[in-house]
Design an enzyme around this catalytic site. Structure first.
Site, mmCIF file in Angstrom:
data_model
loop_
_atom_site.group_PDB
_atom_site.id
_atom_site.type_symbol
_atom_site.label_atom_id
_atom_site.label_comp_id
_atom_site.label_asym_id
_atom_site.label_seq_id
_atom_site.Cartn_x
_atom_site.Cartn_y
_atom_site.Cartn_z
ATOM 1 N N LYS A 171 -5.385 -2.831 11.497
ATOM 2 C CA LYS A 171 -6.225 -2.455 10.734
ATOM 3 C C LYS A 171 -4.958 -2.698 9.151
ATOM 4 C CE LYS A 171 -5.854 2.723 9.346
ATOM 5 N NZ LYS A 171 -3.609 2.214 8.926
ATOM 6 N N ASN A 172 -3.520 -3.118 9.192
ATOM 7 C CA ASN A 172 -2.500 -2.477 8.846
ATOM 8 C C ASN A 172 -2.362 -4.117 7.816
ATOM 9 O OD1 ASN A 172 -2.091 0.284 8.911
ATOM 10 N ND2 ASN A 172 -0.124 -0.148 10.181
ATOM 11 N N CYS A 184 -0.564 14.290 3.104
ATOM 12 C CA CYS A 184 -0.928 13.545 4.288
ATOM 13 C C CYS A 184 -0.440 13.576 5.180
ATOM 14 C CB CYS A 184 -0.968 11.768 3.964
ATOM 15 S SG CYS A 184 0.234 10.922 5.054
ATOM 16 N N ARG A 236 -10.494 5.660 11.520
ATOM 17 C CA ARG A 236 -9.931 4.720 10.185
ATOM 18 C C ARG A 236 -8.907 3.572 11.438
ATOM 19 N NH1 ARG A 236 -6.294 7.709 8.835
ATOM 20 N NH2 ARG A 236 -5.761 5.727 7.453
ATOM 21 N N ASP A 285 4.316 4.583 14.697
ATOM 22 C CA ASP A 285 2.752 3.912 14.614
ATOM 23 C C ASP A 285 2.227 3.899 16.448
ATOM 24 O OD1 ASP A 285 2.033 4.652 12.353
ATOM 25 O OD2 ASP A 285 1.054 2.400 12.426
ATOM 26 N N ARG A 322 4.887 11.868 1.745
ATOM 27 C CA ARG A 322 5.036 10.145 1.600
ATOM 28 C C ARG A 322 4.626 9.779 0.177
ATOM 29 N NH1 ARG A 322 0.899 7.807 6.192
ATOM 30 N NH2 ARG A 322 1.133 6.153 5.663
HETATM 31 C C1 UD1 Z 1 2.564 0.825 6.524
HETATM 32 C C2 UD1 Z 1 1.482 1.793 8.017
HETATM 33 C C3 UD1 Z 1 1.510 3.051 8.231
HETATM 34 C C4 UD1 Z 1 3.416 2.671 9.127
HETATM 35 C C5 UD1 Z 1 4.199 2.578 8.280
HETATM 36 C C6 UD1 Z 1 5.426 2.301 8.595
HETATM 37 C C7 UD1 Z 1 -0.423 0.250 6.706
HETATM 38 C C8 UD1 Z 1 -1.576 1.086 5.829
HETATM 39 N N1 UD1 Z 1 0.381 1.774 6.873
HETATM 40 O O1 UD1 Z 1 2.659 2.605 5.903
HETATM 41 O O2 UD1 Z 1 0.311 2.892 9.544
HETATM 42 O O3 UD1 Z 1 3.257 3.711 10.503
HETATM 43 O O4 UD1 Z 1 3.725 1.183 7.413
HETATM 44 O O5 UD1 Z 1 4.964 0.976 9.767
HETATM 45 O O6 UD1 Z 1 -0.149 -0.561 6.731
HETATM 46 N N2 UD1 Z 1 8.737 6.223 1.178
HETATM 47 C C9 UD1 Z 1 9.386 6.355 0.226
HETATM 48 N N3 UD1 Z 1 9.094 6.006 -1.087
HETATM 49 C C10 UD1 Z 1 7.788 4.746 -1.390
HETATM 50 C C11 UD1 Z 1 7.552 4.909 -0.029
HETATM 51 C C12 UD1 Z 1 7.423 4.609 1.391
HETATM 52 O O7 UD1 Z 1 10.211 7.396 0.003
HETATM 53 O O8 UD1 Z 1 7.485 4.503 -2.110
HETATM 54 C C13 UD1 Z 1 9.176 6.595 2.300
HETATM 55 C C14 UD1 Z 1 7.876 7.208 3.546
HETATM 56 O O9 UD1 Z 1 7.880 8.649 3.583
HETATM 57 C C15 UD1 Z 1 8.173 7.069 4.297
HETATM 58 C C16 UD1 Z 1 8.825 5.308 4.944
HETATM 59 O O10 UD1 Z 1 9.320 5.151 3.312
HETATM 60 O O11 UD1 Z 1 8.975 7.848 5.430
HETATM 61 C C17 UD1 Z 1 7.991 4.599 5.668
HETATM 62 O O12 UD1 Z 1 6.807 4.082 4.797
HETATM 63 P P1 UD1 Z 1 6.395 2.844 4.590
HETATM 64 O O13 UD1 Z 1 6.804 1.612 5.022
HETATM 65 O O14 UD1 Z 1 6.078 2.854 2.861
HETATM 66 O O15 UD1 Z 1 5.014 3.082 5.408
HETATM 67 P P2 UD1 Z 1 3.600 2.586 5.022
HETATM 68 O O16 UD1 Z 1 3.589 1.291 4.260
HETATM 69 O O17 UD1 Z 1 3.158 4.542 3.933
#
Ligand code: UD1
Length: 417
Positions: free
Chosen positions: A22-23, A116, A398, A306, A121
């Protein structure tokens, strides 16, 4: 509203071919926007998030079809740069479309994805990085208006945290930007590498994916491509935990064992026998699962956040007490309240969950709070005596392609009603 009905207590046994990740598929679908002719994506799982992505692509003007696990996207006629609020709300990860739309159209309008079920996030890293590439971004009444009137230009970006989504958005925006972009402290997750591989076969020049420094040399245009999505490492962990909690065995085909090293070691510590043979993993459960040393979620190649809920459900049925520390998301333990309805004994405080293994689960009515938390309930229900009803399963749909059908193949008594 659909529900899952699970009659627990059956020992699972058998073989499964694993779904595509999915990711991985979501950013790859976003990347098709940058290509100038049709792309064929193979091993594409049937998920509601994939349907939402296809709706977004169609809304932008692409022609999309899906037959079995092959999705075709012809992006030639894309002429819109807006994602409607209703589609943004369906899928938080639609933020990854921003970099691709900006790359192609030089402007984008999306609504802010907001919070979410896993807690706040933020998308600050996405926006700061796109601004460094030359985008001008304005937030107004929940909408993000992004423009790059002079085009996007390569630059050096230091991420303060190796965010998966931000790394993907930068790669997408930089692939056709002018000049060279370097991402320092980039995310190393295999799904980031899958995106880079897709783009490279379409003509992009990206090197270093899988390491913490990624270099992207912008190219003028990308062409259509055939690409096969990597296997889903979290779905692999889910089916292995389902087999393990029922004292069963499973052989998974189409897996990438090297993506699962940190997860497999937890299964082994819990007493399971795990064998790897090329793209296959087989797991045989211990007669009694045992507690494991403290598990800390961390970025790849560490233990993935995850897989936390899935292993916590399994360890709730192990002998002894295990401890989990969740380091990625602030509010990931909501589902433990629902697991407790089935008899799990879990105490959480801040980042920490203490899981006291219980001998028996018993059936109950429970509700999914999020995707992986929902999968955790399914795993526990498979070991619970009696009929468990799980509601709000749209969260599970999802991310899992026919979870009930797959578990039935292994001998579970589970149906969607
Ligand atoms: C992706 C995955 C999700 C997985 C996560 C961590 C997809 C669709 N989703 O989510 O399933 O759990 O990676 O492996 O690929 N953060 C910030 N600012 C930002 C972006 C992130 O502070 O602009 C923080 C988030 O709040 C969180 C951490 O960084 O604490 C990790 O987030 P991130 O690696 O960005 O996860 P996603 O890409 O949302």
């Amino acid at each position: 509203m659909s529900k899952l009905i699970v009659n627990g207590g059956k020992r699972l046994s058998g073989r499964l071919k694993l779904q595509g990740a999915k990711n991985s598929v979501l950013p790859v679908l976003a990347a098709t926007i940058l290509c100038n002719n049709a792309c064929e994506i193979h091993n594409c799982p049937s998920l509601s998030d994939v349907e939402t992505s296809l709706k977004i692509l169609s809304h932008l003007g692409a022609l999309c079809t899906k037959e079995e696990d092959v999705v075709t996207v012809n992006p030639e006629n894309i002429d819109s740069f807006e994602i409607p609020d209703s589609l943004m709300r369906e899928m938080r990860s639609s933020i990854v479309f921003l970099g691709a739309i900006l790359g192609r159209m030089k402007r984008a309008v999306i609504s802010s994805p907001g919070g979410c079920e896993l807690g706040p996030r933020p998308i600050d890293l996405h926006l700061l990085s796109l601004e460094k590439l030359g985008a001008i971004i304005r937030e107004d009444h929940g909408f993000l208006y992004c423009e790059a009137p002079n085009g996007l230009k390569g630059t050096e970006i230091n991420l303060s945290f190796p965010s998966v989504g931000a790394t993907e958005n930068i790669i997408l925006a930089a692939a056709t930007a002018e000049g060279k972009t370097v991402i320092h402290n980039a995310a190393k997750e295999p799904e980031v590498s899958d995106l880079a591989d897709f783009l490279n076969s379409a003509g992009a020049k990206i090197c270093g994916s899988g390491s913490d420094t990624i270099e992207i040399h912008g190219v003028k245009q990308l062409h259509g491509v055939n690409h096969t999505i990597i296997p889903d490492r979290i779905a692999a962990a889910t089916y292995m935990a389902a087999a393990a909690i029922t004292g069963g065995e499973i052989e998974l085909e189409n897996v990438m064992p090297s993506h699962l090293i940190s997860v497999l070691s937890v299964f082994k510590e819990a007493g399971c026998t795990v064998l790897v043979d090329g793209k296959k993993i087989s797991l045989r459960a211990a007669s009694q699962l045992s507690r494991v040393p403290t598990v800390r979620t961390i970025v790849y190649p560490g233990f993935p956040t995850d897989a936390g809920p899935i292993l916590i459900a399994m360890l709730s049925h192990a002998k002894g007490t295990s401890v989990f520390v969740e380091n990625i998301f602030e509010n990931r333990y909501k589902y433990t309240e629902e697991l407790k309805r089935l008899g799990a004994k879990i105490k959480t405080e801040g980042k920490v969950a203490v899981i006291e293994g219980v001998e028996k689960f018993s059936a109950a009515n429970c509700e999914c709070t999020d995707l992986r938390g929902g999968a955790a309930l399914v795993i526990a229900a498979l070991a619970a005596e009696g009929e468990t009803k799980i509601s709000k399963i749209e969260h599970i749909l999802r991310g899992y392609d026919d979870i009930a059908g797959n578990l039935r193949k292994l001998g579970a008594d589970i149906k969607v009603v």
